[in-house]
Design a protein around this motif. Sequence first.
Motif, PDB file in Angstrom:
ATOM      1  N   GLN A  96       0.890   8.907 -70.719  1.00  0.00           N
ATOM      2  CA  GLN A  96      -0.175   9.728 -71.275  1.00  0.00           C
ATOM      3  C   GLN A  96       0.230  11.170 -71.525  1.00  0.00           C
ATOM      4  OE1 GLN A  96      -3.182   8.315 -72.188  1.00  0.00           O
ATOM      5  NE2 GLN A  96      -1.920   6.517 -71.768  1.00  0.00           N
ATOM      6  N   SER A  97       1.335  11.611 -70.992  1.00  0.00           N
ATOM      7  CA  SER A  97       1.749  12.994 -71.180  1.00  0.00           C
ATOM      8  C   SER A  97       3.259  13.084 -71.081  1.00  0.00           C
ATOM      9  CB  SER A  97       1.103  13.890 -70.117  1.00  0.00           C
ATOM     10  OG  SER A  97       1.598  13.551 -68.837  1.00  0.00           O
ATOM     11  N   LYS A  98       3.778  14.241 -71.477  1.00  0.00           N
ATOM     12  CA  LYS A  98       5.229  14.436 -71.396  1.00  0.00           C
ATOM     13  C   LYS A  98       5.700  14.346 -69.943  1.00  0.00           C
ATOM     14  CE  LYS A  98       7.136  17.717 -73.868  1.00  0.00           C
ATOM     15  NZ  LYS A  98       7.632  19.016 -74.338  1.00  0.00           N
ATOM     16  N   SER A  99       4.953  14.954 -69.029  1.00  0.00           N
ATOM     17  CA  SER A  99       5.389  14.942 -67.632  1.00  0.00           C
ATOM     18  C   SER A  99       5.384  13.528 -67.063  1.00  0.00           C
ATOM     19  CB  SER A  99       4.487  15.848 -66.793  1.00  0.00           C
ATOM     20  OG  SER A  99       3.140  15.411 -66.863  1.00  0.00           O
ATOM     21  N   SER A 100       4.322  12.751 -67.383  1.00  0.00           N
ATOM     22  CA  SER A 100       4.284  11.382 -66.869  1.00  0.00           C
ATOM     23  C   SER A 100       5.365  10.535 -67.495  1.00  0.00           C
ATOM     24  CB  SER A 100       2.910  10.758 -67.121  1.00  0.00           C
ATOM     25  OG  SER A 100       2.642  10.663 -68.502  1.00  0.00           O
ATOM     26  N   ALA A 101       5.695  10.826 -68.744  1.00  0.00           N
ATOM     27  CA  ALA A 101       6.763  10.076 -69.405  1.00  0.00           C
ATOM     28  C   ALA A 101       8.099  10.355 -68.727  1.00  0.00           C
ATOM     29  CB  ALA A 101       6.824  10.453 -70.881  1.00  0.00           C
ATOM     30  N   ILE A 102       8.327  11.609 -68.393  1.00  0.00           N
ATOM     31  CA  ILE A 102       9.583  11.968 -67.730  1.00  0.00           C
ATOM     32  C   ILE A 102       9.647  11.330 -66.343  1.00  0.00           C
ATOM     33  CG2 ILE A 102      10.900  13.891 -66.772  1.00  0.00           C
ATOM     34  CD1 ILE A 102       9.921  15.590 -69.085  1.00  0.00           C
ATOM     35  N   ASP A 103       8.486  11.335 -65.621  1.00  0.00           N
ATOM     36  CA  ASP A 103       8.454  10.685 -64.309  1.00  0.00           C
ATOM     37  C   ASP A 103       8.788   9.210 -64.437  1.00  0.00           C
ATOM     38  OD1 ASP A 103       7.769  13.027 -63.121  1.00  0.00           O
ATOM     39  OD2 ASP A 103       5.613  12.620 -63.075  1.00  0.00           O
ATOM     40  N   LEU A 104       8.179   8.558 -65.423  1.00  0.00           N
ATOM     41  CA  LEU A 104       8.449   7.136 -65.633  1.00  0.00           C
ATOM     42  C   LEU A 104       9.909   6.926 -65.982  1.00  0.00           C
ATOM     43  CD1 LEU A 104       7.569   4.227 -65.993  1.00  0.00           C
ATOM     44  CD2 LEU A 104       6.844   4.785 -68.317  1.00  0.00           C
ATOM     45  N   HIS A 105      10.430   7.829 -66.809  1.00  0.00           N
ATOM     46  CA  HIS A 105      11.840   7.752 -67.198  1.00  0.00           C
ATOM     47  C   HIS A 105      12.741   7.759 -65.966  1.00  0.00           C
ATOM     48  CE1 HIS A 105      15.540   8.769 -69.369  1.00  0.00           C
ATOM     49  NE2 HIS A 105      15.691   9.750 -68.504  1.00  0.00           N
ATOM     50  N   HIS A 106      12.503   8.721 -65.066  1.00  0.00           N
ATOM     51  CA  HIS A 106      13.336   8.826 -63.862  1.00  0.00           C
ATOM     52  C   HIS A 106      13.165   7.601 -62.959  1.00  0.00           C
ATOM     53  CE1 HIS A 106      14.882  12.737 -64.700  1.00  0.00           C
ATOM     54  NE2 HIS A 106      13.698  13.312 -64.718  1.00  0.00           N
ATOM     55  N   ASN A 107      11.924   7.146 -62.812  1.00  0.00           N
ATOM     56  CA  ASN A 107      11.675   5.981 -61.957  1.00  0.00           C
ATOM     57  C   ASN A 107      12.404   4.753 -62.476  1.00  0.00           C
ATOM     58  OD1 ASN A 107      10.038   7.477 -60.300  1.00  0.00           O
ATOM     59  ND2 ASN A 107       8.136   6.878 -61.330  1.00  0.00           N
ATOM     60  N   LEU A 108      12.359   4.556 -63.784  1.00  0.00           N
ATOM     61  CA  LEU A 108      13.018   3.394 -64.354  1.00  0.00           C
ATOM     62  C   LEU A 108      14.529   3.494 -64.209  1.00  0.00           C
ATOM     63  CD1 LEU A 108      10.856   2.848 -67.545  1.00  0.00           C
ATOM     64  CD2 LEU A 108      11.091   1.277 -65.628  1.00  0.00           C
ATOM     65  N   LEU A 109      15.044   4.716 -64.413  1.00  0.00           N
ATOM     66  CA  LEU A 109      16.485   4.887 -64.269  1.00  0.00           C
ATOM     67  C   LEU A 109      16.934   4.547 -62.850  1.00  0.00           C
ATOM     68  CD1 LEU A 109      17.289   8.169 -66.236  1.00  0.00           C
ATOM     69  CD2 LEU A 109      18.009   5.855 -66.783  1.00  0.00           C
ATOM     70  N   SER A 110      16.155   5.008 -61.887  1.00  0.00           N
ATOM     71  CA  SER A 110      16.568   4.821 -60.501  1.00  0.00           C
ATOM     72  C   SER A 110      16.307   3.414 -59.989  1.00  0.00           C
ATOM     73  CB  SER A 110      15.858   5.843 -59.609  1.00  0.00           C
ATOM     74  OG  SER A 110      14.454   5.666 -59.699  1.00  0.00           O
ATOM     75  N   SER A 111      15.196   2.810 -60.426  1.00  0.00           N
ATOM     76  CA  SER A 111      14.817   1.522 -59.846  1.00  0.00           C
ATOM     77  C   SER A 111      15.244   0.322 -60.666  1.00  0.00           C
ATOM     78  CB  SER A 111      13.299   1.467 -59.668  1.00  0.00           C
ATOM     79  OG  SER A 111      12.664   1.525 -60.927  1.00  0.00           O
TER      80      SER A 111
ATOM     81  N   GLY B 168       4.199   7.413 -87.258  1.00  0.00           N
ATOM     82  CA  GLY B 168       3.528   7.118 -86.004  1.00  0.00           C
ATOM     83  C   GLY B 168       3.503   8.390 -85.192  1.00  0.00           C
ATOM     84  N   TYR B 169       2.813   8.371 -84.098  1.00  0.00           N
ATOM     85  CA  TYR B 169       2.673   9.577 -83.292  1.00  0.00           C
ATOM     86  C   TYR B 169       3.265   9.360 -81.907  1.00  0.00           C
ATOM     87  CZ  TYR B 169      -0.412  10.803 -87.091  1.00  0.00           C
ATOM     88  OH  TYR B 169      -0.907  11.061 -88.341  1.00  0.00           O
ATOM     89  N   SER B 170       3.906  10.395 -81.391  1.00  0.00           N
ATOM     90  CA  SER B 170       4.558  10.335 -80.085  1.00  0.00           C
ATOM     91  C   SER B 170       4.158  11.549 -79.265  1.00  0.00           C
ATOM     92  CB  SER B 170       6.079  10.288 -80.250  1.00  0.00           C
ATOM     93  OG  SER B 170       6.472   9.144 -80.980  1.00  0.00           O
ATOM     94  N   ASP B 171       4.319  11.424 -77.962  1.00  0.00           N
ATOM     95  CA  ASP B 171       3.992  12.526 -77.059  1.00  0.00           C
ATOM     96  C   ASP B 171       5.104  13.564 -76.976  1.00  0.00           C
ATOM     97  OD1 ASP B 171       1.466  11.492 -76.311  1.00  0.00           O
ATOM     98  OD2 ASP B 171       2.427  10.100 -74.926  1.00  0.00           O
ATOM     99  N   SER B 172       6.300  13.174 -77.355  1.00  0.00           N
ATOM    100  CA  SER B 172       7.416  14.114 -77.311  1.00  0.00           C
ATOM    101  C   SER B 172       8.518  13.598 -78.228  1.00  0.00           C
ATOM    102  CB  SER B 172       7.945  14.256 -75.877  1.00  0.00           C
ATOM    103  OG  SER B 172       8.562  13.047 -75.465  1.00  0.00           O
ATOM    104  N   TYR B 173       9.487  14.451 -78.486  1.00  0.00           N
ATOM    105  CA  TYR B 173      10.595  14.050 -79.349  1.00  0.00           C
ATOM    106  C   TYR B 173      11.440  12.955 -78.708  1.00  0.00           C
ATOM    107  CZ  TYR B 173       9.538  18.265 -82.060  1.00  0.00           C
ATOM    108  OH  TYR B 173       8.910  19.217 -82.832  1.00  0.00           O
ATOM    109  N   PHE B 174      11.464  12.903 -77.377  1.00  0.00           N
ATOM    110  CA  PHE B 174      12.385  11.971 -76.739  1.00  0.00           C
ATOM    111  C   PHE B 174      11.811  10.555 -76.611  1.00  0.00           C
ATOM    112  CE2 PHE B 174      10.333  13.263 -72.703  1.00  0.00           C
ATOM    113  CZ  PHE B 174      10.202  12.038 -72.082  1.00  0.00           C
ATOM    114  N   ASP B 175      10.522  10.332 -76.957  1.00  0.00           N
ATOM    115  CA  ASP B 175      10.040   8.954 -77.007  1.00  0.00           C
ATOM    116  C   ASP B 175       9.667   8.570 -78.436  1.00  0.00           C
ATOM    117  OD1 ASP B 175       7.619  10.207 -77.433  1.00  0.00           O
ATOM    118  OD2 ASP B 175       6.572   9.283 -75.751  1.00  0.00           O
ATOM    119  N   ASP B 176      10.310   9.237 -79.382  1.00  0.00           N
ATOM    120  CA  ASP B 176      10.088   8.997 -80.806  1.00  0.00           C
ATOM    121  C   ASP B 176      11.372   8.427 -81.401  1.00  0.00           C
ATOM    122  OD1 ASP B 176       9.707   9.098 -83.533  1.00  0.00           O
ATOM    123  OD2 ASP B 176       8.908  11.133 -83.562  1.00  0.00           O
ATOM    124  N   SER B 177      11.348   7.152 -81.752  1.00  0.00           N
ATOM    125  CA  SER B 177      12.564   6.498 -82.243  1.00  0.00           C
ATOM    126  C   SER B 177      13.094   7.146 -83.515  1.00  0.00           C
ATOM    127  CB  SER B 177      12.291   5.013 -82.494  1.00  0.00           C
ATOM    128  OG  SER B 177      11.282   4.832 -83.468  1.00  0.00           O
TER     129      SER B 177
END
Length: 703
Positions: free
Chosen positions: A41-56, A241-250
């Motif tokens: 839902q937000s850039k911060s949550s996306a980054i958190d999810l990104h880190h969680n997925l990388l680690s787990s 299409g619309y994205s929350d940030s540049y880094f989740d925009d293909s």
Amino acid sequence: MVRICMLTLFLLAMQFHWSYTHGSSDTIRKAYIVYMGKAPQSKSSAIDLHHNLLSSVVKNENVVSVFPSKMRKLHTTRSWDFLGMPQSVKRNHQIESNIIVGVLDTGIYIDAPSFDHKGFGPPPSKWKGTCQVGGNFTSCNNKVIGARFYNHGAPTSNPNPSPLDDEGHGSHTSSTIAGVTVAGASLYGLAKGTARGGVPSARIAVYKVCWVDGCSDIDLLAGFDDAISDGVDLISISIGGYSDSYFDDSISIGAFHAMKKGILTTCSAGNDGPSLYTVGNTAPWILTVGASGMDRQFRTLVKVGKGIQTYGFSINTFSPKRRLYPLTSAAKSANANLTLGHSPWLCDEGSLDANKVKGKIVLCKEGLIQDYVKPLGVSGAIVSLDQQQDTGFTFIIPAAFVDTNFGDKIDTYVNSTKNPQAVIYKSRAVRNAASPFVASFSSRGPNILSSTVIKPDITAPGIDILAAYSKLASVTGDLEDNRFGVYNIISGTSMACPHVTASAAYIKTFHPRWSPAAIKSALMTTASELKIKDVQAELAYGAGQIDPVRAVDPGLIYDLSEVDYIRFLCNEGYSGTALRFFTEGNTNCSSIPNIGGHDALNYPSMYLQLNNPNTSISAIFHRIVKNVGSKKAIYKATVKAPANLKVTVVPKELAFSHLNEKKSFAVVIKGPPLKNITSVSASLEWSDAKHKVRSPILIFLAN
């Protein structure tokens, strides 16, 4: 060479789509994980999810990025003459023949006359791509030299998927860019003339990433990856299409990697105008294109009774078979069983009594469901709209849009006449003296992902464009439509985008070594302002309407490199792992020197966004220009600004002694708060008497 995403593995247990890259033996293998699931839902949550997925999940240093795979949509003869590029325009034919344009779209209908390869030699030696045959797509040719399809993220019901275009959109955009010259092209006699692309000698490589359900991020990344590796010179994408940030925009990620290889990506801005904050594809390394109208429009004559007539908007290929038809209104023909709260005026499912509308022209208000009314046996429809209309729409029955005032006159006539009658004529071309103008549907800024860059960048013709089509799709794409052909007239920023791609290719034939940013700058600084009623004009048209011939010799250019864009991303708050989406390695923002000033990007336009109506206007824009015009030249600055805005250029004069010499300057802006207005516009123009290098300046008060 590091590639973006070549092979897709389906990690079913984790419900991930994993796309990874491969290259030569001395290249680190990188991975992008694109998963199917709910978007953060937000850039911060996306980054958190990104880190969680990388680690787990992956725990692998070669994984570059993790983001949800979203579905994106397509942004749906006269134009090149209108843009000052007649058939006789100066060309470097040999170089143009070596230009390869990659088109990410719905594929291609290679049997259309626009893709005839007669007279073309073999593909350029730099071409490393392939022709992926299948189904009814049996081969490429020396015009369409490559074709691939991808259906990892958007499965198709077609049992034999292939690059074949069964929608028409990809064929239309491809031919607008590089279709060969074909005399006598038309849509059932409409727009009859010579159809051609902007660079008719160039080659086309198609990457079918879109299907009936849309265009998935997975397929877009794979298409980018192959296009870059195949050796294309430019990439055109009429998808959004619309994205929350540049880094989740293909598209943003793919275009960045293309930029690093010297490939300019041109994208459509979207069709959600005229509302603000609707523009898509806003990354600064993308050339974002809005749609404009040209001096030819199609209008449809509607006659009602005696002496009541108007020219409505539609692309109507049907000629009336009789002088007049019975006329009724949706309200008078409403179904007796219409449920409470259901408007009888919309002409939608279940609203009409078939016995009351059969054989008649029906007046509808604000809506028309064609698939519903056609089986009822109506002879046509007049649709009254209470909104700005500047583009035609192709119907499966004789129909036209009219404004509310005329619609009300028709309603009065129907209710006061015993046997009301009307007729809808076949559309015809008329001259529009108001051109060029911004299309009402063209998406507007501001850029929701960045407050320092005006988007869209530029506009090009996108209304009523005749170009190649697919015989596998009807004129409207509707199953009830029995009209099929190899040309169609369509409107949208999808149609504007390929005009700019072709213009960029045209410039590249004269300046093969120019960077993507240099070509972009040339197009923006030579563009002309448009006629528009909106206050925030630059948020509709950016720098203005393209002028491809002028852009070949722009005089000065604002150039940018990869490090400049990384600096921009650092200033936008991206750092560490997030930057790896673009840099493929660890980047420390503190090591990137800042140039100071309001923004950190050497962009051809200048934008200041205020968030408080009580904030005074204060900004300094630092810019660097490179001399690509005359060897020796003196450029003087001219500023156009309202009286209450002070714009100072330091220095006011730039003296160049040789080509490719660079000079820096600053633009200092001061002014009172924007209390009673939402924006104020200005412009800076550098001129040496031969060249005019214009940059728009916009100060905007955000909501």
